[in-house]
Design a protein around this motif. Sequence first.
Motif, mmCIF file in Angstrom:
data_model
loop_
_atom_site.group_PDB
_atom_site.id
_atom_site.type_symbol
_atom_site.label_atom_id
_atom_site.label_comp_id
_atom_site.label_asym_id
_atom_site.label_seq_id
_atom_site.Cartn_x
_atom_site.Cartn_y
_atom_site.Cartn_z
ATOM 1 N N ASN A 4 0.831 -1.196 0.000
ATOM 2 C CA ASN A 4 0.000 0.000 0.000
ATOM 3 C C ASN A 4 0.869 1.250 0.000
ATOM 4 N N VAL A 5 0.439 2.275 -0.736
ATOM 5 C CA VAL A 5 1.094 3.587 -0.697
ATOM 6 C C VAL A 5 0.017 4.638 -0.444
ATOM 7 N N PRO A 6 0.109 5.408 0.646
ATOM 8 C CA PRO A 6 -0.917 6.416 0.945
ATOM 9 C C PRO A 6 -0.941 7.602 -0.013
ATOM 10 N N GLY A 7 0.181 7.899 -0.651
ATOM 11 C CA GLY A 7 0.240 9.018 -1.580
ATOM 12 C C GLY A 7 1.635 9.125 -2.166
ATOM 13 N N TYR A 8 1.760 9.885 -3.266
ATOM 14 C CA TYR A 8 3.029 9.947 -3.998
ATOM 15 C C TYR A 8 3.338 11.401 -4.352
ATOM 16 N N PRO A 9 4.622 11.754 -4.517
ATOM 17 C CA PRO A 9 4.951 13.128 -4.926
ATOM 18 C C PRO A 9 4.275 13.489 -6.245
ATOM 19 N N ARG A 10 3.970 14.768 -6.440
ATOM 20 C CA ARG A 10 3.199 15.160 -7.630
ATOM 21 C C ARG A 10 3.870 16.228 -8.474
ATOM 22 N N ILE A 11 5.021 16.730 -8.049
ATOM 23 C CA ILE A 11 5.627 17.846 -8.789
ATOM 24 C C ILE A 11 6.380 17.383 -10.023
ATOM 25 N N GLY A 12 6.670 16.075 -10.115
ATOM 26 C CA GLY A 12 7.449 15.564 -11.235
ATOM 27 C C GLY A 12 8.916 15.473 -10.884
ATOM 28 N N SER A 13 9.607 14.510 -11.455
ATOM 29 C CA SER A 13 11.022 14.309 -11.133
ATOM 30 C C SER A 13 11.878 15.487 -11.554
ATOM 31 N N GLN A 35 -2.840 21.196 -18.278
ATOM 32 C CA GLN A 35 -3.604 19.962 -18.030
ATOM 33 C C GLN A 35 -2.916 18.742 -18.629
ATOM 34 N N LEU A 36 -2.271 18.922 -19.782
ATOM 35 C CA LEU A 36 -1.516 17.825 -20.391
ATOM 36 C C LEU A 36 -0.359 17.401 -19.490
ATOM 37 N N THR A 37 0.365 18.386 -18.956
ATOM 38 C CA THR A 37 1.465 18.072 -18.040
ATOM 39 C C THR A 37 0.950 17.305 -16.839
#
Length: 767
Positions: A4-13, A35-37
């Motif tokens: 299980n993973v509660p959440g993940y980074p969202r800014i991009g590598s 929106q595409l990004t």
Amino acid sequence: MLTNVPGYPRIGSGRELKKANEAYWAGTASLEKLQLTARQLRRQNWEAMQQAGIDLIPSNDFSYYDQVLDMCLMTGTIPARFKPLLERLASPQSLELYFAMARGYQKNGLDITAMEMTKWFDTNYHYLVPEFDTTQQYRLLSHKCVEEFREAKSLGIHTKPVIIGPLTFLLLGKIKDHSLHLHSLLEQLLPVYLQLLTALQEAGATWIQIDEPYLAMDLNPAIHQLYINTYNRIHQAIPGLQLLIATYFDALGDNLATALQLPVQALHIDLVRAPQQLTTVLQQLPAGMQLSLGVVDGRNIWKNDYQLSLALINEAVQAIGQDRVWISSACSLLHTPYDLDLEQDEQVLTREIKHWMAFAKQKLHEIADLAQIATGNNTSLAANMAAMQAKQHSPLIHKPAVKARVAALDESHATRKSPFHVRQESQEVAFQLPLFPTTTIGSFPQTAEIRQLRAQLKKGTISSEEYHQRIKAAIAETVKWQESLHLDVLVHGEFERNDMVEYFGEQLEGFVFTQNGWVQSYGSRCVKPPIIYGDVQRTHPMTVAWSSYAQSLTKKPMKGMLTGPVTILQWSFVRNDQPRADTTFQIALAIRDEVSDLEKAGIRVIQVDEPAVREGLPLRRANWDAYLQWAVQAFRIAVCSVLDDTQIHTHMCYAEFNDIIDSIAAMDADVITIETSRSQMELLEAFARFKYPNEIGPGVYDIHSPRVPTVEEMSSLLQKASTLLPARNIWVNPDCGLKTRNWPETEQSLRNMVAAAVQSRSAVLVN
């Protein structure tokens, strides 16, 4: 055994979301491009988790700005002041409204202040504070959660939607109307939650994660009952739901009985922050309830010690059986960088230290590894044990002289020569400042040209001599400009600094850095925290040359600008092999040496910023005193070497001070500057009630918004401050540093701020 993973980074590598957001705000990229990004980032995250073997992959953990703001829009929790903008928009869930709520809105004849921002529990992540008033009509305004679940499903990835629970959402916010109460608000919000949960069920969601981190906080009996009533109503209304209640950042403690009464199918607990809770949870866990074990650290970058985690996993398996145990990170991986594999420069991050670390992507594999080992596949265990042994015995970590200096500390190191009222008189004679003296918090806009200079120096395309001359030119121009504005206490602008913590970490032993270790602080603001791997010491002056040069250009006081020991600790990834207090005292001694050298160089106003003192508080009040004792002590160790007529400032932002005001006073800074603009001086009332004895600079304008405040609104805030505090003790300043702003808005805002200070002086003289 599920993973299980509660959440993940969202800014991009590569911080793709930051760049896309800022291009959209600047008008250089379309909404469609943004929106595409976002879609690309969501897909990359889902596929990374799928490929790592994660069973319960989160969706709706993505956000353009903040997950609490998402929930505000989703439930129609829109402050009344945004109604004029809402009426002009074709869609009430438009990103224009969303970003206006986050950043403020000042165009097309409208001037709307942004929502308040504060720290997410005891992290360095900032969330937008929900505002609850009688004008709001709660309804399912945004279907983002359902849309992102379907988006993942279309890619062949079945996700676990994540939402903030109704009680946590309400408790995170502020009730703006005294006629409203938590119970009545819950009655209005719950139908919206039921509608959302029903929509997710109809879309095919099998597990839904409801984050209720407030279950790790001190709660009164009435809120306990609200939890039970709320989840009973959800269960009765939608009986087929499979709900995971996620708690994190501390133990459930006295909330355990309440959590276990909830009619849900799974419970997530944080065993990194609170491993001691496992035995009690297992003893009381209802038959059939699944248990998600948060054994992989979601807030730090050190490799998981598999043996320690397996001991917890095995205890759970023996108590309730393998089929009821999930392996998870302790909390969302939002607080960790993306991918350690991106760190390829061994001059920046050495191979030995890198071998001790794991970023978000690597943590996915740790979760999967632990599940494999726990079910009999020991392939990865030996390598992990070897890494733990290598770290424990590395000579890079321990410096006996540093440990001896900390051991020799006593009360004399943390005491100023004279009490504040004596120091205040000495400083008034020394500086001859007017009433309502004006200053800024330290940094000025870091333009593309300034950032490029640092990049060129790092790449070696310009010489060190050329770099220094061009930074000096920027400082000289800024000093001259501040004098033209008639600011009273100047700053050098911090053009040489990449970040208020990283800059110092780069010059202290015991720190190491990354090239791509970015994490989100708020919105598009990303930071690259230093990594404290060993004993910390200062070997040379860090700021004296720049501050001395700036002071040589003016007869006005020039502030020396330093970051305090607690903030350096809080905003770094900290070693996990000794108490945090010990590491903080090591940093405090390094800052103390710098303070002494600044004073010797003729810098008589020294600001030691401690914005992170409040965020470092443990979640439970029972643990506050121990933390506050060493946090305050560390600040005093850092600053108490100076003479009476050297003025010590500190800065704190975006925090509630009511409950720790006595500790703030115990820090004994001559001047404290705080954020009060978004809260309309509300935070200042705590200082007034306490009769805070020292001087205060209540921030009169919000630097996290691009809008330019008027003279009148800042004068009004100062007038309110004057009713709460003696005029002699009030400073005038923005609420934070100006690094992220642009020059035109900064210039106009500061002109207006100085004008507001002049008006306030005149008003005091007239009265």
